[in-house]
Scaffold this active site. Structure first.
Site, PDB file in Angstrom:
ATOM      1  N   LEU A  39      41.123  34.269  55.439  1.00 52.15           N
ATOM      2  CA  LEU A  39      40.508  35.632  55.204  1.00 52.15           C
ATOM      3  C   LEU A  39      41.450  36.544  54.370  1.00 52.15           C
ATOM      4  O   LEU A  39      42.850  36.029  54.334  1.00 52.15           O
ATOM      5  CB  LEU A  39      39.974  36.079  56.269  1.00 52.15           C
ATOM      6  CG  LEU A  39      38.685  35.489  56.864  1.00 52.15           C
ATOM      7  CD1 LEU A  39      38.383  35.863  58.258  1.00 52.15           C
ATOM      8  CD2 LEU A  39      37.724  35.571  55.976  1.00 52.15           C
ATOM      9  N   GLY A 116      30.225  29.862  48.966  1.00 53.94           N
ATOM     10  CA  GLY A 116      28.667  30.257  48.933  1.00 53.94           C
ATOM     11  C   GLY A 116      28.100  30.104  47.367  1.00 53.94           C
ATOM     12  O   GLY A 116      28.872  30.539  46.640  1.00 53.94           O
ATOM     13  N   LEU A 188      55.391  44.190  35.981  1.00 60.21           N
ATOM     14  CA  LEU A 188      56.629  44.790  36.211  1.00 60.21           C
ATOM     15  C   LEU A 188      57.033  44.627  37.686  1.00 60.21           C
ATOM     16  O   LEU A 188      58.233  44.740  38.119  1.00 60.21           O
ATOM     17  CB  LEU A 188      56.231  46.404  35.791  1.00 60.21           C
ATOM     18  CG  LEU A 188      56.065  46.534  34.508  1.00 60.21           C
ATOM     19  CD1 LEU A 188      55.894  48.036  34.151  1.00 60.21           C
ATOM     20  CD2 LEU A 188      57.280  46.125  33.490  1.00 60.21           C
ATOM     21  N   LEU A 321      41.399  47.411  42.478  1.00 66.31           N
ATOM     22  CA  LEU A 321      42.520  47.788  43.442  1.00 66.31           C
ATOM     23  C   LEU A 321      41.657  47.372  44.804  1.00 66.31           C
ATOM     24  O   LEU A 321      40.665  47.771  44.978  1.00 66.31           O
ATOM     25  CB  LEU A 321      42.848  49.250  43.443  1.00 66.31           C
ATOM     26  CG  LEU A 321      43.710  49.430  42.089  1.00 66.31           C
ATOM     27  CD1 LEU A 321      43.846  51.166  42.061  1.00 66.31           C
ATOM     28  CD2 LEU A 321      45.092  48.765  42.139  1.00 66.31           C
ATOM     29  N   HIS A 446      60.744  70.563  55.650  1.00 71.21           N
ATOM     30  CA  HIS A 446      62.249  70.315  54.980  1.00 71.21           C
ATOM     31  C   HIS A 446      63.078  69.634  56.140  1.00 71.21           C
ATOM     32  O   HIS A 446      63.228  69.718  57.134  1.00 71.21           O
ATOM     33  CB  HIS A 446      62.883  71.767  54.809  1.00 71.21           C
ATOM     34  CG  HIS A 446      64.099  71.823  54.242  1.00 71.21           C
ATOM     35  ND1 HIS A 446      64.278  71.316  52.852  1.00 71.21           N
ATOM     36  CD2 HIS A 446      65.288  71.973  54.850  1.00 71.21           C
ATOM     37  CE1 HIS A 446      65.667  71.549  52.711  1.00 71.21           C
ATOM     38  NE2 HIS A 446      66.398  71.883  53.838  1.00 71.21           N
TER      39      HIS A 446
HETATM   40  C1  LIG Z   1      50.139  39.896  42.411  1.00 72.58           C
HETATM   41  C2  LIG Z   1      48.943  40.983  42.611  1.00 72.58           C
HETATM   42  C3  LIG Z   1      49.508  42.294  43.392  1.00 72.58           C
HETATM   43  C4  LIG Z   1      48.378  43.121  43.660  1.00 72.58           C
HETATM   44  N1  LIG Z   1      48.815  44.389  44.270  1.00 72.58           N
HETATM   45  C5  LIG Z   1      47.965  45.412  44.701  1.00 72.58           C
HETATM   46  C6  LIG Z   1      48.625  46.382  45.282  1.00 72.58           C
HETATM   47  O1  LIG Z   1      49.439  46.609  45.712  1.00 72.58           O
HETATM   48  N2  LIG Z   1      47.453  47.294  45.694  1.00 72.58           N
HETATM   49  C7  LIG Z   1      46.195  46.989  45.389  1.00 72.58           C
HETATM   50  O2  LIG Z   1      45.386  47.920  45.832  1.00 72.58           O
HETATM   51  N3  LIG Z   1      45.717  46.055  44.853  1.00 72.58           N
HETATM   52  C8  LIG Z   1      46.690  45.217  44.181  1.00 72.58           C
HETATM   53  N4  LIG Z   1      45.972  43.910  44.024  1.00 72.58           N
HETATM   54  C9  LIG Z   1      44.600  43.734  43.166  1.00 72.58           C
HETATM   55  C10 LIG Z   1      44.034  43.619  44.704  1.00 72.58           C
HETATM   56  O3  LIG Z   1      44.419  42.129  45.137  1.00 72.58           O
HETATM   57  C11 LIG Z   1      42.561  43.445  44.394  1.00 72.58           C
HETATM   58  O4  LIG Z   1      42.080  44.541  43.824  1.00 72.58           O
HETATM   59  C12 LIG Z   1      41.618  43.073  45.636  1.00 72.58           C
HETATM   60  O5  LIG Z   1      42.072  41.745  46.390  1.00 72.58           O
HETATM   61  C13 LIG Z   1      40.393  43.081  45.419  1.00 72.58           C
HETATM   62  O6  LIG Z   1      39.557  42.757  46.385  1.00 72.58           O
HETATM   63  P1  LIG Z   1      38.119  41.776  46.331  1.00 72.58           P
HETATM   64  O7  LIG Z   1      37.585  42.023  47.743  1.00 72.58           O
HETATM   65  O8  LIG Z   1      37.319  42.523  45.440  1.00 72.58           O
HETATM   66  O9  LIG Z   1      38.640  40.454  45.978  1.00 72.58           O
HETATM   67  P2  LIG Z   1      39.531  39.397  46.295  1.00 72.58           P
HETATM   68  O10 LIG Z   1      40.667  39.812  46.984  1.00 72.58           O
HETATM   69  O11 LIG Z   1      39.716  38.632  45.065  1.00 72.58           O
HETATM   70  O12 LIG Z   1      38.775  38.418  47.230  1.00 72.58           O
HETATM   71  C14 LIG Z   1      37.418  37.649  46.688  1.00 72.58           C
HETATM   72  C15 LIG Z   1      37.716  36.296  47.821  1.00 72.58           C
HETATM   73  O13 LIG Z   1      36.223  35.844  47.503  1.00 72.58           O
HETATM   74  C16 LIG Z   1      36.382  34.513  47.552  1.00 72.58           C
HETATM   75  N5  LIG Z   1      35.423  33.837  46.874  1.00 72.58           N
HETATM   76  C17 LIG Z   1      35.091  33.887  45.559  1.00 72.58           C
HETATM   77  N6  LIG Z   1      34.098  33.270  45.433  1.00 72.58           N
HETATM   78  C18 LIG Z   1      33.740  32.628  46.518  1.00 72.58           C
HETATM   79  C19 LIG Z   1      32.500  31.849  46.904  1.00 72.58           C
HETATM   80  N7  LIG Z   1      31.641  31.539  45.829  1.00 72.58           N
HETATM   81  N8  LIG Z   1      32.275  31.449  48.069  1.00 72.58           N
HETATM   82  C20 LIG Z   1      33.173  31.993  49.192  1.00 72.58           C
HETATM   83  N9  LIG Z   1      34.328  32.588  48.627  1.00 72.58           N
HETATM   84  C21 LIG Z   1      34.418  33.020  47.507  1.00 72.58           C
HETATM   85  C22 LIG Z   1      37.870  34.204  47.078  1.00 72.58           C
HETATM   86  O14 LIG Z   1      38.240  33.005  47.454  1.00 72.58           O
HETATM   87  C23 LIG Z   1      38.698  35.599  47.474  1.00 72.58           C
HETATM   88  O15 LIG Z   1      39.259  35.199  48.637  1.00 72.58           O
HETATM   89  C24 LIG Z   1      47.024  42.850  43.652  1.00 72.58           C
HETATM   90  C25 LIG Z   1      46.581  41.678  42.979  1.00 72.58           C
HETATM   91  C26 LIG Z   1      47.722  40.770  42.640  1.00 72.58           C
HETATM   92  C27 LIG Z   1      47.234  39.610  41.746  1.00 72.58           C
END
Ligand SMILES: Cc1cc2nc3c(=O)[nH]c(=O)nc-3n(C[C@H](O)[C@H](O)[C@H](O)COP(=O)(O)OP(=O)(O)OC[C@H]3O[C@@H](n4cnc5c(N)ncnc54)[C@H](O)[C@@H]3O)c2cc1C
Length: 467
Positions: A39, A116, A188, A321, A446
């Protein structure tokens, strides 16, 4: 197992898992489907968490190697053990992903491992590793399938020589020379990590500045600081090809203005040109509407199909994010429960965890100019902040932008060692509709870096005390 649910969430990232927890708290019988085996999504597995772990560890290493001796802390003989560092990062990821699993158990959420797909507005099937499918019925579906790395046409990410951020978080050897395509926050942050660990790092960026959309003042200062740290920048340049020849990677690029062509040979290339929404074929088949290749939702996070909602990186609203995805996860669960779930897209902080950090919330000067909104600016440098001075963290400044007439804070931009933590106060102030005068009259402890916020607020009215 009972196969009927009130809410099924597809995707266990910050959007999906938070939505599942809030749904369960609200009394819904909830399931969450995740295909990756753990997860936490991109954020916990290959995003925010591992990158912040390596940023923290590499900064400590760099300071011990380069700065401590000058400060009376004898640290000669400091050596890098990259595999131990990576193990530490992996341990942090494991602890946090297991933590989410524990929260699922605590909230009695059914964790369905597999991929899914939505068969109809009330039916979701889950395929496990052996491709065996089981169908589940549900009253509501929340799509939270996140995003995946983008590339440029003709450049194939192989996660060996040409990597995405996922590959760059797990190099087993410090690359001698690393080319990063894209000067956004991921490029970066990664560049900072590997520069500190010993790589020669060059960032090639198509635009004439780094971090698209960032306030120009901050972006210019940030570029100066990173250049001083030894990162090379090739701005206004278009990568035309990346080829692997006998384990060397050759990057060709052309300057947009002078048309001058250049070639760099390196060990690794990181493609950090952004991320795209992860849209499964089931979504397309069902006729769920997209906007600019992202799922289109209304102000209740509902797609064009009643009862199917979407949140997080896969939707057309807000920045990609983790905290935005989390807030949407909470809001959509509350909306389904008949409550007033809401996300304020005008007040979503963004942080870059380099050294110094860069953080912002609200509008930039450039955005306000485009919207013809009159504003005033207050700036205060960390050089004049006592805590920053004693900590040798004097780079950067706080910049507050307020409405010219009403004094309401419209945007705050900070570049400085604790910017990521300091921005929370500014987000709160903006949520409460604060004026710069409100901030200036709030007592700040401070000596803290946050006094620079108070001083910047005073500077909006041209009355800073310490500068
Ligand atoms: C290197 C890096 C650094 C980052 N640093 C930051 C940070 O410092 N701060 C910040 O706010 N954001 C950061 N982000 C962005 C952040 O990771 C994402 O915005 C965030 O994870 C989005 O959450 P989400 O739940 O929308 O999607 P995700 O975290 O992408 O989760 C989606 C999940 O759905 C699963 N999934 C997809 N399709 C299916 C399916 N059909 N069935 C079952 N499971 C499925 C995937 O396996 C995944 O685990 C970073 C991203 C990267 C790549």
């Amino acid at each position: 197992m009972d196969k009927n649910f009130d809410v099924i969430v597809i995707g266990g990232g910050p959007g999906g898992y938070v939505c599942a927890i809030r749904s369960a708290q609200l009394g819904f019988k909830t399931a969450c489907i995740e295909s990756r085996g753990t997860l936490g999504g991109t954020c916990l597995n290959v995003g925010c968490i591992p990158s912040k772990s390596l940023l923290n560890l590499s900064e400590n290493y760099h300071k011990a190697q380069n700065e401590f001796n000058n400060l009376g802390i004898e640290s000669s003989g400091v050596k890098l053990n990259l595999s131990k560092m990576m193990n530490n990062k992996n341990k942090s990821v494991l602890t946090l992903t297991k933590g989410v699993e524990y929260l699922f158990k605590k909230n009695k959420i059914t964790y369905l491992k597999g991929t899914g797909s939505i068969l109809s507005k009330n039916t979701v099937s889950v395929a496990d590793e052996s491709k065996k499918k089981i169908s589940y019925q549900t009253k509501n579906i929340i799509i939270s399938t996140g995003s995946i790395p983008s590339s440029l046409s003709g450049i194939k990410i192989d996660e060996n020589n040409i990597v995405s951020s996922t590959g760059a978080l797990s190099f087993n050897k410090v690359p001698k020379e690393l080319i990063i395509i894209g000067g956004g926050y991921i490029g970066l942050e990664m560049g900072s990590i590997w520069k500190r660990l010993g790589s020669k790092v060059t960032v090639i960026e198509f635009l004439d500045h780094i971090i698209p959309g960032m306030d120009k003042d901050v972006s210019n200062e940030f570029l100066k600081i990173l250049t001083k740290q030894g990162i090379n920048f090739k701005l206004d340049s278009k990568v035309t090809s990346v080829n692997v020849l006998r384990n060397k990677t050759i990057v060709d690029f052309t300057n947009n203005k002078s048309a001058k062509r250049e070639r760099i040979e390196c060990d690794k290339v990181l493609v950090a040109v952004g991320r795209k929404s992860n849209i499964g074929s089931d979504i397309v088949k069902l006729g769920i509407k997209l906007e600019k290749e992202k799922i289109k939702v209304n102000n209740k996070f509902e797609t064009n199909i009643k009862g199917i909602y979407a949140i997080g990186d896969c939707i057309h609203l807000g920045p990609m994010l983790a905290h935005k995805a989390e807030d949407e996860g909470i809001a959509v669960a509350e909306i389904i429960a008949g409550q007033a779930g809401h996300v304020n897209y005008d007040v979503i902080p963004a942080v870059i965890y380099t050294s110094p950090e860069v953080a912002s919330v609200g509008k930039t000067e450039q955005e306000l100019q485009k919207e013809s909104i009159k504003y005033k600016v207050g700036k205060f440098p960390f050089l004049a902040n006592s805590r920053a001075k004693v900590n040798n963290e004097t780079e950067g400044f706080v910049k507050i932008i307020a409405d010219e007439k009403t004094d309401k804070v419209l945007g705050v931009h900070i570049i400085g060692s604790h910017a990521g933590t300091m921005i929370a106060e500014m987000a709160l102030a903006m949520e409460f509709g604060a004026s710069s005068e409100d901030i200036a009259r709030t007592c700040h402890a401070h000596p803290t870096h946050t006094e620079a916020v108070k001083e910047a607020a005073l500077a909006v009215d041209k009355r800073p005390i310490h500068f």
